[in-house]
Design an enzyme around this catalytic site. Structure first.
Site, PDB file in Angstrom:
ATOM      1  CG  ASP A   1       2.212   7.920  11.173  1.00 16.79           C
ATOM      2  OD1 ASP A   1       2.494   9.119  10.997  1.00 16.79           O
ATOM      3  OD2 ASP A   1       2.174   7.091  10.239  1.00 16.79           O
TER       4      ASP A   1
ATOM      5  CB  THR B   1      -0.912   0.017   1.255  1.00  9.68           C
ATOM      6  OG1 THR B   1      -1.520  -1.262   1.404  1.00  9.68           O
ATOM      7  CG2 THR B   1      -1.990   1.072   1.145  1.00  9.68           C
TER       8      THR B   1
ATOM      9  CE  LYS C   1      -1.282   8.027   5.887  1.00  7.56           C
ATOM     10  NZ  LYS C   1      -0.798   7.170   4.811  1.00  7.56           N
TER      11      LYS C   1
ATOM     12  CG  ASP D   1       2.006   9.314   6.762  1.00  3.77           C
ATOM     13  OD1 ASP D   1       1.908   8.784   7.890  1.00  3.77           O
ATOM     14  OD2 ASP D   1       2.241   8.661   5.727  1.00  3.77           O
ATOM     15  NE  ARG D   2      -1.168   5.457   9.282  1.00  3.26           N
ATOM     16  CZ  ARG D   2      -1.718   4.265   9.316  1.00  3.26           C
ATOM     17  NH1 ARG D   2      -2.430   3.906  10.361  1.00  3.26           N
ATOM     18  NH2 ARG D   2      -1.536   3.406   8.338  1.00  3.26           N
TER      19      ARG D   2
ATOM     20  CE  LYS E   1       5.863   6.912   0.796  1.00  7.08           C
ATOM     21  NZ  LYS E   1       4.628   7.470   1.348  1.00  7.08           N
TER      22      LYS E   1
ATOM     23  NE  ARG F   1       5.366   0.917   5.109  1.00  3.57           N
ATOM     24  CZ  ARG F   1       4.325   1.651   5.417  1.00  3.57           C
ATOM     25  NH1 ARG F   1       3.358   1.128   6.127  1.00  3.57           N
ATOM     26  NH2 ARG F   1       4.239   2.901   5.041  1.00  3.57           N
TER      27      ARG F   1
ATOM     28  CB  THR G   1      -6.819   1.296   0.900  1.00  3.27           C
ATOM     29  OG1 THR G   1      -8.136   1.124   1.411  1.00  3.27           O
ATOM     30  CG2 THR G   1      -5.847   1.489   2.053  1.00  3.27           C
TER      31      THR G   1
ATOM     32  NE  ARG H   1      -5.604  -2.348   7.420  1.00  2.00           N
ATOM     33  CZ  ARG H   1      -4.690  -2.433   8.384  1.00  2.00           C
ATOM     34  NH1 ARG H   1      -5.060  -2.767   9.609  1.00  2.00           N
ATOM     35  NH2 ARG H   1      -3.415  -2.208   8.131  1.00  2.00           N
TER      36      ARG H   1
ATOM     37  CB  SER I   1       3.994   4.193   8.203  1.00  2.00           C
ATOM     38  OG  SER I   1       2.944   5.034   8.558  1.00  2.00           O
ATOM     39  CG  HIS I   2       1.091   2.291  11.003  1.00  2.00           C
ATOM     40  ND1 HIS I   2       1.252   2.566   9.665  1.00  2.00           N
ATOM     41  CD2 HIS I   2       0.490   1.089  11.072  1.00  2.00           C
ATOM     42  CE1 HIS I   2       0.736   1.572   8.960  1.00  2.00           C
ATOM     43  NE2 HIS I   2       0.273   0.649   9.794  1.00  2.00           N
TER      44      HIS I   2
ATOM     45  CG  ASP J   1       5.343   7.966   7.877  1.00  2.00           C
ATOM     46  OD1 ASP J   1       4.478   7.690   8.725  1.00  2.00           O
ATOM     47  OD2 ASP J   1       5.142   7.894   6.661  1.00  2.00           O
TER      48      ASP J   1
ATOM     49  CD  GLU K   1      -5.667   6.237   2.897  1.00  2.00           C
ATOM     50  OE1 GLU K   1      -5.959   5.156   2.378  1.00  2.00           O
ATOM     51  OE2 GLU K   1      -4.518   6.539   3.234  1.00  2.00           O
ATOM     52  CD  GLU K   2      -9.569   2.991   7.500  1.00  2.00           C
ATOM     53  OE1 GLU K   2      -9.550   2.833   8.729  1.00  2.00           O
ATOM     54  OE2 GLU K   2      -8.690   2.571   6.731  1.00  2.00           O
TER      55      GLU K   2
END
Ligand code: VG1
Ligand code: CO
Length: 542
Positions: free
Chosen positions: A276, A17, A375, A280-281, A125, A21, A343, A495, A112-113, A278, A362-363
């Site tokens: 988070d 996504t 983001k 972005d959240r 990335k 990773r 997503t 999910r 990321s997270h 990196d 995004e959720e």
């Protein structure tokens, strides 16, 4: 000296996504990093003499990979590399640097997270010249290349000192070590009413921001405390650590529980937020009220005009398919376009570039706008602060008024982590096989209106992305969505996204899981999650 080194391909370098990773020991295999970076470069054209941006979230292995990337960028013909001091650049800050300085692209090093450390996760990335994640066409090409790669190019030079800001020459190219925060802070200052927010803090407004020992620490201290005057100590856990202090830098109700508990306590400050690994959240919690990311997207869009950067209105709103429909109602009211994408932030890039959308979300706690092509966690926090300063009302009042005006989309995501990969794939195949037979069937008194596997036609480049998640839509607008995560590094994560729309304000005070109980049971009836996973309950509920 430039060397061409023979190598053998790996077969598992498929970007997910959000980039490639894997666990650190996987990345540490011989030539693993080199193979991937060379495969990226081999899929790009016309970068000779141009600038590459490199930065990461500071996690374990970040510095080592940066040194390799610098030597490979030099050997492959880039003219210049811009790298964040200490190897640090948050994902949105990297996106901004690429855009602001007209770089050819960038390598963002992050998982990321996901947790960090010698046995935890790492990621690479590639972002293109618009500052956004490589589109699917490019990531597919990169994966194909990794399967046939036979050699890579690398220059020999000593490690570049990443801790001193300045311009150095290495391997015949120029390496500029930049302050990771300055350009980003200036961008935020250009979008938001800093004077109004400063005034709000000066009049006693309190906040707690949890940087989770991840990349936003230095950004948040500079912007929130130094420039906006939040009380010293408002930013917690602000020193980025290679292992994030042993925690998951995931700003949700499970991993940011301390912040959540504080916000629900008698000692709660006015506003709570977190970001988070990196940067972005974002997690947004008002005193006594958690704002779901889907609601936050809708509320930010509905109130964006309060910020100078969005005073001219929105061109459109985009959300990922599993994100709740709350933002759709705002788009309808504003009379602007609404786009539903698969997503992953890479799908917003074309809409933003084409000027079709201004705000996206995004959720999974991701919100952002056309100011960058990622983001942006702190951006969301600052837009909330700007709105709070303009409206002079608590978060709770803003949320409840929004629900009263638009109705409430009860929403929750149930994650089943660490599921055996084959079992997860079997569950999804079984669901796919019975999609057409679901229509008209009833589960727990809810009748299925349609069921499909989401497929996206990009309105800008007409590309099609299929199999993006199974949607079961019930009469009345409720739905459940099933998809497998594309960011995990061990086993599979299922999910399940659950949503119910409630127009009646008298019914807006129900506890979320309770409000969704019928749908949760229906999801189990439809997918047989317990039997397939051997798990009685989700591992994470957000
Ligand atoms: C998750 C989220 C998705 C997000 C992605 C990257 O992907 O669901 O919304 O874009 O992480 O976010 P998945 O495939 O695991 O569901 V981040 O903050 O890792 O760049
Ligand atoms: Co992230």
């Amino acid at each position: 000296m430039i060397r061409t080194v023979a190598t053998k391909p790996y077969d598992d370098q498929k970007p997910g996504t959000s980039g490639l990773r894997k666990k650190v020991p996987v990345f540490q295999q011989q030539n693993y990093v080199e193979n991937f970076i060379q495969s990226v470069f081999d899929c790009l054209e016309g970068f000779e003499g141009k600038t590459l941006v490199i930065g990461g979230d500071g996690r374990y292995f970040n510095r080592e990979v940066i040194q390799i990337a610098l030597r490979m960028a030099a050997a492959n013909g880039f003219g210049k590399v811009m790298v964040g001091q200490g190897g640090i650049l948050s994902t949105p800050a990297a996106s901004n640097i690429i855009r602001k300085y007209g770089a050819f692209g960038g390598l963002v090093l992050s998982a990321s997270h996901n947790p960090g450390g010698p046995h935890e996760d790492f990621g690479i990335k590639y972002n293109a010249s618009n500052g956004g994640p490589a589109p699917e066409k490019l990531t597919d090409a990169i994966f194909a290349k990794t399967k046939t790669i036979a050699s890579y190019k690398i220059a020999d030079f000593a490690d570049v000192d990443l801790d001193t800001v300045g311009t150095f020459s290495a391997g015949g190219i120029s390496v500029e070590v930049i302050d990771p925060v300055a350009d980003y802070a200036a961008l935020m200052e250009s979008l938001f009413d800093f004077a109004a927010i400063r005034k709000m803090f000066a009049s006693g407004f309190t906040m707690a921001f949890d940087a989770m020992h991840a990349v936003t620490g230095p950004y948040a201290v500079e912007i929130l405390e130094k420039r906006l005057g939040a009380k010293p100590g408002s930013v917690r856990n602000f020193v980025p650590l290679p292992d994030f202090g042993g925690h998951h830098p995931d700003p949700n109700l499970v991993h940011a529980k301390k912040l959540y508990d504080l916000m629900m306590s008698a000692k709660a400050p006015d506003f709570g937020a977190a970001s988070d690994g990196d940067g972005d959240r974002n997690l947004i919690i008002g005193r006594g009220i958690f704002v779901t990311p889907s609601d936050s997207l809708a509320m930010l869009a509905a109130n964006a005009r309060h910020a100078p950067g969005y005073a001219g209105g929105l061109k459109g709103i985009a959300r990922s398919m599993p994100t709740s429909g709350a933002a759709d109602r705002v788009a309808a009211k504003l009379g602007v376009g609404m786009y539903e994408t698969p997503t992953g932030w890479k799908f917003f890039g074309n809409l933003l570039d084409a000027g079709m959308a201004t705000i996206c979300g995004e959720e999974s706690a991701g919100t952002g706008s056309d100011h960058v092509r990622e983001k942006d966690g702190l951006w969301a926090v600052l837009l909330w602060l700007n709105i709070l300063a303009a409206r002079q009302e608590p978060v709770k009042a803003i949320v409840e008024k929004h629900w009263a005006e638009y109705g409430r989309n009860y929403y929750s995501r149930h994650d089943y982590e660490g599921v055996e990969t084959d079992a997860a794939n079997r569950l999804v195949s079984a669901l796919r096989a019975k999609l057409s037979s679901l229509r008209g069937q009833s589960f727990r008194g809810l009748t299925v209106e349609t069921a499909d596997d989401f497929s996206y036609l990009d309105p800008v480049d007409q590309s099609v992305s299929s199999n993006q998640g199974i949607r079961v839509l019930f009469e009345g607008g409720s739905r459940v969505v099933f998809r497998l995560s594309g960011t995990g590094t061990s086993g599979a994560t299922l999910r399940v996204y659950i949503e119910r729309y409630e127009p009646d304000a008298a019914k807006h005070g129900i506890e979320t899981q309770e409000a969704l109980a019928d749908l949760i049971a229906a999801a189990e009836d439809i997918a047989g999650i317990r039997a397939a996973t051997g798990m009685d309950a989700p591992t994470v509920i957000t």
